[in-house]
Design an enzyme around this catalytic site. Structure first.
Site, PDB file in Angstrom:
ATOM      1  CG  LEU A   1     -92.627 -65.485  29.556  1.00  0.00           C
ATOM      2  CD1 LEU A   1     -93.764 -66.498  29.552  1.00  0.00           C
ATOM      3  CD2 LEU A   1     -91.357 -66.121  29.032  1.00  0.00           C
ATOM      4  CG  ASP A   2     -89.090 -61.615  24.587  1.00  0.00           C
ATOM      5  OD1 ASP A   2     -89.140 -60.625  25.329  1.00  0.00           O
ATOM      6  OD2 ASP A   2     -88.036 -62.161  24.218  1.00  0.00           O
ATOM      7  N   PRO A   3     -93.451 -61.508  23.489  1.00  0.00           N
ATOM      8  CG  PRO A   3     -94.353 -59.595  22.484  1.00  0.00           C
ATOM      9  CD  PRO A   3     -93.145 -60.083  23.236  1.00  0.00           C
TER      10      PRO A   3
END
Length: 309
Positions: free
Chosen positions: A46-48
């Site tokens: 999951l992206d930041p």
């Protein structure tokens, strides 16, 4: 001589509600440290910028992480119209901006129709996909762009939940999709369809395989339990390894059949499915692992857990 792992030999799945601003790997390492776990892995990045459901596998559960990687996902997201960024999200450099006040909710609803069902997507240069062993996002940060092949994904559900008009309209959507779908690509393609640009300004994963936000735990909760030395309560938050395999048919073995399967031998199972992969457990409920139905009807071991000592 094999090097002994540091940490506790714990097994199970923690459904983490990943916080904003943290990479998936950093979230994993933080949870692994809190549990003092010997072995752990996450089940897809999951992206930041994104928050929400991130299943983490500990110990023997890591053997089945691929099934969560391959599982369908669900997201809620906000797309901001009128601006295009290099990364397709709020962290990227703006390269195009315009007044999009002429865009209506009807315009958005009509444009979204083309993104439902089976579609082709070109992965973003800011994805975690690799080119010659190097993640694309690292190449993108160096100003390098490489050709990416389009991928076929299925958008099972795409709802327009709210539209907020203005110079930079905001669109709230709900998405259910197959593995490998990039929500930022949907936002970017929507912006192109509307000829105004768009990017993901908020993203929350609400489901990964069988796990939802209702199953999730925050890092703050884990930190509070660890600070109060409530390790048993922490361990009780872990789901069993086979929780990731609920969609797979279950077959139960007698103790004697279970013994032979643990020796790597196929066994006969009454009333088993005709083919495919199955979850295998003893009649007592103890999970053994994954098996495959052979042509002669026997169940062959494919991925077994190590029996608890």
């Amino acid at each position: 001589m094999a090097r002994r792992r540091r940490g506790r030999p714990i097994d199970g799945i923690l459904v983490l509600d990943k916080p904003l601003g943290l990479s998936s790997n950093r979230a994993l390492q933080t949870a692994k440290h809190l549990y003092f776990a010997a072995k752990a892995g996450h089940t897809g990045s999951l992206d930041p910028l994104a928050t929400g459901v991130l299943p983490l596998c500990f110990g023997e559960a890591t053997k089945f992480s691929q099934y969560l990687l391959d599982a369908d996902k669900a997201y809620t997201s906000t797309f901001t119209l009128g601006t295009a960024t290099a990364s397709g999200d709020a962290d990227g450099e703006i390269f195009e901006q315009m007044d999009a006040s002429h865009i209506s909710e009807c315009d958005v609803a009509t444009a979204l129709e083309q993104f439902r069902g089976e579609i082709e997507q070109v992965p973003s240069m800011y994805s975690a996909l690799k080119k010659d062993g190097q993640p694309l996002y690292k190449l993108a940060r160096q100003g390098i762009e490489v050709e990416r092949k389009s991928r076929r994904v299925v958008i099972k559900q795409l709802e327009l939940r709210e539209f907020r008009p203005g110079a930079a309209p905001e669109v709230d959507v709900y998405i259910e999709c197959t593995k490998g779908t990039y929500v930022r690509s949907i936002a970017e393609d929507l912006g192109k369809a509307l000829e105004c640009g768009a990017f993901v300004s908020a993203l929350r994963r609400t489901k990964a395989g069988p796990f939802t936000l209702d199953d999730s735990v925050t890092l703050q909760t884990l930190e509070a339990l660890k600070e109060n030395e409530e390790l048993r309560q922490m361990d009780e938050l872990l789901m069993p390894a086979d929780a990731a395999l609920e969609a797979m048919p279950l077959v139960r073995l007698s103790e004697s059949s279970g013994y032979y399967m643990r020796q790597g031998q196929p066994v006969m199972v009454p009333n088993a499915p005709c083919d495919g992969m199955v979850r295998v457990a003893l009649e007592t409920g103890e999970f053994l692992g994954i098996g495959e139905i052979l042509d002669d009807g026997r169940v062959a071991p494919r991925r077994l857990v190590v029996a608890a000592q």
